[in-house]
Design a protein around this motif. Structure first.
Motif, PDB file in Angstrom:
ATOM      1  N   LEU A 130       2.857  -7.109  -9.061  1.00 24.70           N
ATOM      2  CA  LEU A 130       2.201  -8.287  -8.507  1.00 24.70           C
ATOM      3  C   LEU A 130       1.680  -7.983  -7.106  1.00 24.70           C
ATOM      4  O   LEU A 130       0.549  -8.314  -6.763  1.00 24.70           O
ATOM      5  CB  LEU A 130       3.172  -9.476  -8.487  1.00 24.70           C
ATOM      6  CG  LEU A 130       2.575 -10.820  -8.121  1.00 24.70           C
ATOM      7  CD1 LEU A 130       1.573 -11.277  -9.170  1.00 24.70           C
ATOM      8  CD2 LEU A 130       3.678 -11.855  -7.961  1.00 24.70           C
ATOM      9  N   VAL A 131       2.503  -7.326  -6.310  1.00 21.41           N
ATOM     10  CA  VAL A 131       2.150  -6.936  -4.948  1.00 21.41           C
ATOM     11  C   VAL A 131       2.206  -5.408  -4.886  1.00 21.41           C
ATOM     12  O   VAL A 131       3.288  -4.837  -4.987  1.00 21.41           O
ATOM     13  CB  VAL A 131       3.107  -7.564  -3.920  1.00 21.41           C
ATOM     14  CG1 VAL A 131       2.730  -7.146  -2.511  1.00 21.41           C
ATOM     15  CG2 VAL A 131       3.132  -9.083  -4.057  1.00 21.41           C
ATOM     16  N   PRO A 132       1.071  -4.739  -4.726  1.00 18.29           N
ATOM     17  CA  PRO A 132       1.038  -3.274  -4.811  1.00 18.29           C
ATOM     18  C   PRO A 132       1.428  -2.566  -3.518  1.00 18.29           C
ATOM     19  O   PRO A 132       0.625  -1.894  -2.882  1.00 18.29           O
ATOM     20  CB  PRO A 132      -0.415  -2.997  -5.188  1.00 18.29           C
ATOM     21  CG  PRO A 132      -1.175  -4.094  -4.508  1.00 18.29           C
ATOM     22  CD  PRO A 132      -0.268  -5.311  -4.599  1.00 18.29           C
ATOM     23  N   ARG A 133       2.673  -2.724  -3.136  1.00 21.82           N
ATOM     24  CA  ARG A 133       3.159  -2.012  -1.959  1.00 21.82           C
ATOM     25  C   ARG A 133       4.661  -1.780  -2.091  1.00 21.82           C
ATOM     26  O   ARG A 133       5.346  -2.461  -2.838  1.00 21.82           O
ATOM     27  CB  ARG A 133       2.822  -2.748  -0.678  1.00 21.82           C
ATOM     28  CG  ARG A 133       3.549  -4.038  -0.476  1.00 21.82           C
ATOM     29  CD  ARG A 133       3.244  -4.631   0.908  1.00 21.82           C
ATOM     30  NE  ARG A 133       3.933  -5.886   1.033  1.00 21.82           N
ATOM     31  CZ  ARG A 133       3.364  -7.066   0.947  1.00 21.82           C
ATOM     32  NH1 ARG A 133       2.063  -7.155   0.770  1.00 21.82           N
ATOM     33  NH2 ARG A 133       4.073  -8.167   1.048  1.00 21.82           N
ATOM     34  N   SER A 134       5.115  -0.804  -1.302  1.00 20.93           N
ATOM     35  CA  SER A 134       6.528  -0.468  -1.257  1.00 20.93           C
ATOM     36  C   SER A 134       6.953  -0.405   0.196  1.00 20.93           C
ATOM     37  O   SER A 134       6.298   0.260   1.002  1.00 20.93           O
ATOM     38  CB  SER A 134       6.778   0.880  -1.932  1.00 20.93           C
ATOM     39  OG  SER A 134       8.093   1.316  -1.687  1.00 20.93           O
ATOM     40  N   ARG A 135       8.033  -1.074   0.517  1.00 16.44           N
ATOM     41  CA  ARG A 135       8.557  -1.024   1.892  1.00 16.44           C
ATOM     42  C   ARG A 135       9.169   0.327   2.217  1.00 16.44           C
ATOM     43  O   ARG A 135       9.197   0.743   3.359  1.00 16.44           O
ATOM     44  CB  ARG A 135       9.632  -2.093   2.091  1.00 16.44           C
ATOM     45  CG  ARG A 135       9.072  -3.469   2.309  1.00 16.44           C
ATOM     46  CD  ARG A 135      10.191  -4.389   2.720  1.00 16.44           C
ATOM     47  NE  ARG A 135      10.505  -5.201   1.544  1.00 16.44           N
ATOM     48  CZ  ARG A 135      11.553  -5.973   1.440  1.00 16.44           C
ATOM     49  NH1 ARG A 135      12.434  -6.036   2.419  1.00 16.44           N
ATOM     50  NH2 ARG A 135      11.743  -6.686   0.370  1.00 16.44           N
ATOM     51  N   TRP A 136       9.689   1.010   1.209  1.00 20.20           N
ATOM     52  CA  TRP A 136      10.454   2.235   1.425  1.00 20.20           C
ATOM     53  C   TRP A 136       9.671   3.509   1.146  1.00 20.20           C
ATOM     54  O   TRP A 136      10.053   4.571   1.602  1.00 20.20           O
ATOM     55  CB  TRP A 136      11.714   2.218   0.569  1.00 20.20           C
ATOM     56  CG  TRP A 136      12.540   1.011   0.850  1.00 20.20           C
ATOM     57  CD1 TRP A 136      13.377   0.831   1.913  1.00 20.20           C
ATOM     58  CD2 TRP A 136      12.580  -0.197   0.106  1.00 20.20           C
ATOM     59  NE1 TRP A 136      13.937  -0.419   1.869  1.00 20.20           N
ATOM     60  CE2 TRP A 136      13.469  -1.081   0.755  1.00 20.20           C
ATOM     61  CE3 TRP A 136      11.954  -0.642  -1.046  1.00 20.20           C
ATOM     62  CZ2 TRP A 136      13.748  -2.349   0.295  1.00 20.20           C
ATOM     63  CZ3 TRP A 136      12.232  -1.915  -1.515  1.00 20.20           C
ATOM     64  CH2 TRP A 136      13.121  -2.744  -0.842  1.00 20.20           C
ATOM     65  N   ALA A 137       8.613   3.417   0.378  1.00 24.33           N
ATOM     66  CA  ALA A 137       7.882   4.624  -0.013  1.00 24.33           C
ATOM     67  C   ALA A 137       6.377   4.363   0.097  1.00 24.33           C
ATOM     68  O   ALA A 137       5.742   3.911  -0.853  1.00 24.33           O
ATOM     69  CB  ALA A 137       8.266   5.021  -1.437  1.00 24.33           C
TER      70      ALA A 137
END
Length: 142
Positions: free
Chosen positions: A31-38
């Motif tokens: 849904l949201v194409p992002r990663s906080r960690w990678a």
């Protein structure tokens, strides 16, 4: 052919090689194409890596991804988008989850199977994609 996969514990460069090997478009179904960690899994990084072989199909995202339930944003519209791409390319439906059985890509894959598409889960991104297990209820213990 439609493949499903999760990027957890995978390498972004391997995804590029896999997409090229399969002549595939990678459809990011988060849904949201992002990663906080990678950060390599953020949309901007994937666009830079894959170019036109990357598509964000938020319609196949899980609206309740922070909960234990699965609620796909707009399954029918997402299927239309992916089927349009699948006329010319193999498609890799990708999200972040390692475990297909606990992920929203399972009901998404099942929806494509119900429409007559061959769907396979890519558990690893080596040269095994042609040996991958079919994505089906039989691959999950319930």
């Amino acid at each position: 052919m439609i493949y499903t996969t999760g990027y957890a514990r995978q390498n972004a460069e391997d995804l590029k090689a896999l997409a090229e090997h399969l002549n595939a478009v990678v459809c990011d179904i988060r849904l949201v194409p992002r990663s906080r960690w990678a950060p390599q899994w953020n949309k901007s990084s994937l666009v830079a890596l894959l170019g036109p072989a990357y598509r964000h199909v938020k319609q196949l995202g899980n609206k309740t991804f922070r909960e234990l339930t699965i609620n796909i944003l707009d399954l029918n519209r997402g299927i239309e988008i992916v089927e349009g791409l699948a006329q010319s390319y193999a498609v890799i439906l990708m999200c972040g989850c390692a475990n297909y059985c606990d992920c929203h890509r399972k009901p998404v894959g099942e929806a494509f199977s119900a429409r007559g598409h061959e769907v396979r889960e890519l558990a690893s991104w080596g040269i095994e994609p042609l040996l991958a297990n079919p994505a089906s209820k039989s691959t999950c213990i319930v």
